[in-house]
Design a protein around this motif. Structure first.
Motif, mmCIF file in Angstrom:
data_model
loop_
_atom_site.group_PDB
_atom_site.id
_atom_site.type_symbol
_atom_site.label_atom_id
_atom_site.label_comp_id
_atom_site.label_asym_id
_atom_site.label_seq_id
_atom_site.Cartn_x
_atom_site.Cartn_y
_atom_site.Cartn_z
ATOM 1 N N ASP A 46 -13.418 7.449 15.436
ATOM 2 C CA ASP A 46 -12.156 7.985 15.923
ATOM 3 C C ASP A 46 -11.118 7.971 14.805
ATOM 4 N N GLY A 47 -10.724 9.148 14.385
ATOM 5 C CA GLY A 47 -9.738 9.260 13.319
ATOM 6 C C GLY A 47 -10.366 9.064 11.956
ATOM 7 N N PRO A 48 -9.709 9.541 10.907
ATOM 8 C CA PRO A 48 -10.256 9.396 9.553
ATOM 9 C C PRO A 48 -10.455 7.930 9.176
ATOM 10 N N PHE A 49 -11.573 7.645 8.545
ATOM 11 C CA PHE A 49 -11.862 6.284 8.115
ATOM 12 C C PHE A 49 -10.920 5.912 6.977
ATOM 13 N N GLY A 50 -10.209 4.797 7.127
ATOM 14 C CA GLY A 50 -9.251 4.352 6.118
ATOM 15 C C GLY A 50 -7.846 4.853 6.342
ATOM 16 N N GLN A 51 -7.607 5.533 7.477
ATOM 17 C CA GLN A 51 -6.263 6.058 7.746
ATOM 18 C C GLN A 51 -5.230 4.930 7.739
ATOM 19 N N VAL A 52 -5.613 3.800 8.292
ATOM 20 C CA VAL A 52 -4.822 2.574 8.176
ATOM 21 C C VAL A 52 -5.675 1.593 7.384
ATOM 22 N N GLY A 53 -5.352 1.441 6.123
ATOM 23 C CA GLY A 53 -6.186 0.612 5.264
ATOM 24 C C GLY A 53 -5.841 0.816 3.807
ATOM 25 N N ARG A 75 -5.787 -0.115 -6.780
ATOM 26 C CA ARG A 75 -5.790 -0.247 -5.320
ATOM 27 C C ARG A 75 -4.560 0.455 -4.755
ATOM 28 N N TRP A 76 -4.788 1.270 -3.717
ATOM 29 C CA TRP A 76 -3.726 2.081 -3.109
ATOM 30 C C TRP A 76 -3.747 1.855 -1.603
ATOM 31 N N ALA A 77 -2.658 1.337 -1.052
ATOM 32 C CA ALA A 77 -2.568 1.054 0.379
ATOM 33 C C ALA A 77 -1.994 2.236 1.139
ATOM 34 N N ALA A 78 -2.313 2.308 2.425
ATOM 35 C CA ALA A 78 -1.819 3.393 3.276
ATOM 36 C C ALA A 78 -0.298 3.400 3.345
ATOM 37 N N LEU A 109 4.245 8.601 -1.480
ATOM 38 C CA LEU A 109 2.888 8.125 -1.744
ATOM 39 C C LEU A 109 2.114 7.904 -0.455
ATOM 40 N N ALA A 110 2.781 7.420 0.588
ATOM 41 C CA ALA A 110 2.112 7.216 1.871
ATOM 42 C C ALA A 110 1.646 8.550 2.465
ATOM 43 N N LEU A 111 2.476 9.586 2.358
ATOM 44 C CA LEU A 111 2.079 10.911 2.837
ATOM 45 C C LEU A 111 0.894 11.442 2.036
ATOM 46 N N ALA A 153 -11.237 0.830 2.769
ATOM 47 C CA ALA A 153 -11.116 -0.200 3.790
ATOM 48 C C ALA A 153 -10.369 0.362 4.991
ATOM 49 N N ASP A 154 -10.899 0.108 6.185
ATOM 50 C CA ASP A 154 -10.273 0.557 7.427
ATOM 51 C C ASP A 154 -9.873 -0.676 8.230
ATOM 52 N N GLU A 155 -8.566 -0.938 8.305
ATOM 53 C CA GLU A 155 -8.098 -2.146 8.977
ATOM 54 C C GLU A 155 -8.311 -2.084 10.486
#
Length: 338
Positions: A46-53, A75-78, A109-111, A153-155
């Motif tokens: 459900d939803g793109p993997f890593g969207q929140v991560g 390393r780049w965070a959501a 950067l988040a967008l 990573a997908d939180e």
């Protein structure tokens, strides 16, 4: 084996501009890199993997036919924050470390992160979730190719997906062409290039770009030698004479001067605590060698104590052509305590 007096550890903090718009050009270029077989994306849930991560790439590049190594971890965070850590080694010794962090453009950067995650999930040729791209490869890349590790990573799912492949170039010069060991490896390298350009920018270069590897033999803030400017040593006699004055209570490190040389980064006495010196790059140029030394200074809002000292950095490196010249000392402000 070279024995160091003590290990080295350092960091450089800087602001790096974002080049988010560069994604469009690189994405268009990536259209030429497709793997063989079914190109239909695999729905990761459900939803793109890593969207929140977070996204993370590590590039391990051999230097001097495997005697040296450059590691680069981005390393780049959501949420938009990103950080880059670089380290250079020679004969198992850490030579220097450099760190770079995001600027103030985290919303943009988040967008950009969200858009790239969607492409890596669902849009050929960037999609990583395809049948032919196995996550179970752990290739040996040899002495000429870099080892690329890409992790998403997908939180929300509490899961990570990792792909490891080989490619030519370091983080700043990676190319999907010729990536391996499988045809789909180009997808992993292209993803690394996209992440790099969206965070560091298309004009970014490594702090150690072009340098031969080097490893720290000693570093600190109170050399007792008479040296007040950088120097190189290409024989045991000269190095021993320096060391006897520099650190009279200790034996000099063992160095094979038939293959290696010693570079001493030193800038003379300084009146306040907090100054440090780093050898940053050892370059082979057309008319010999050019060596870059950095003096790191406490930031404008620091209040270092008054203390006369002589900061230094002693490194071993592969012998490079003479004459050895030193570039002008680069001054690098650092944050208080770092």
């Amino acid at each position: 084996m070279i024995r160091a007096r003590r290990s080295a550890r350092s960091g450089v903090t800087a602001q790096a501009p974002s080049r988010v718009r560069a994604l469009l050009g690189v994405l268009a270029l990536g259209a030429g890199f497709t793997g063989c077989g079914d190109d239909t994306p695999i729905e990761p849930g459900d939803g793109p993997f890593g969207q929140v991560g977070s996204l993370e790439i590590t590039v391990e590049s051999p230097l001097a036919l495997g005697a040296g190594l450059l590691t680069e971890n981005l390393r780049w965070a959501a949420t938009g924050e990103w950080s880059l850590e670089e380290k250079i080694f020679y004969r198992g010794l850490l030579g220097d470390g450099s760190s770079t962090r995001h600027g103030d453009d985290r919303a943009e950067l988040a967008l950009s992160y969200a858009g790239l995650i969607n492409k890596l999930n669902n849009e050929p040729p960037q999609s990583l979730f395809v049948q032919e791209l196995s996550p179970d490869l752990f290739p040996e890349c040899g002495e000429t190719l870099s080892r690329i590790t890409l992790t998403i990573a997908d939180e929300a799912r509490d899961e990570t997906k990792t792909w490891i492949r080989c490619a030519a170039g370091m983080l700043g010069t990676l190319t999907p062409a010729g990536a391996g060991p499988d045809a789909a490896a180009a997808r992993v390298v292209l993803a690394a290039v996209l992440i790099r350009d969206a965070t560091l920018g298309i004009r970014w270069t490594s702090a150690y770009h072009g340098s031969v590897p080097f490893g720290t033999l000693d570093r600190g803030g109170d050399s007792k030698s008479n040296l007040r400017a950088p120097a190189t040593f290409i024989d045991a006699g000269g190095f021993t004479a320096f060391w006897v004055k520099h650190a009279p209570a200790t034996a000099p490190p063992t160095v094979d001067f038939t293959k290696d040389m010693v570079v001493v980064g030193i800038v003379g006495s300084r009146p306040e605590a907090g100054d440090s010196v780093e050898v940053r790059r050892v370059l082979q140029v057309a008319d010999g060698s050019l060596i870059h030394v950095v003096e790191r200074l406490p930031g404008a809002y620091c209040s270092p104590a008054a203390r006369t000292h002589v900061p230094y950095h002693v490194v071993v490196a592969p012998r490079t052509p003479i004459p050895h010249r030193f570039a002008d000392i680069m001054l690098e402000p650092v944050s208080c305590g770092g």
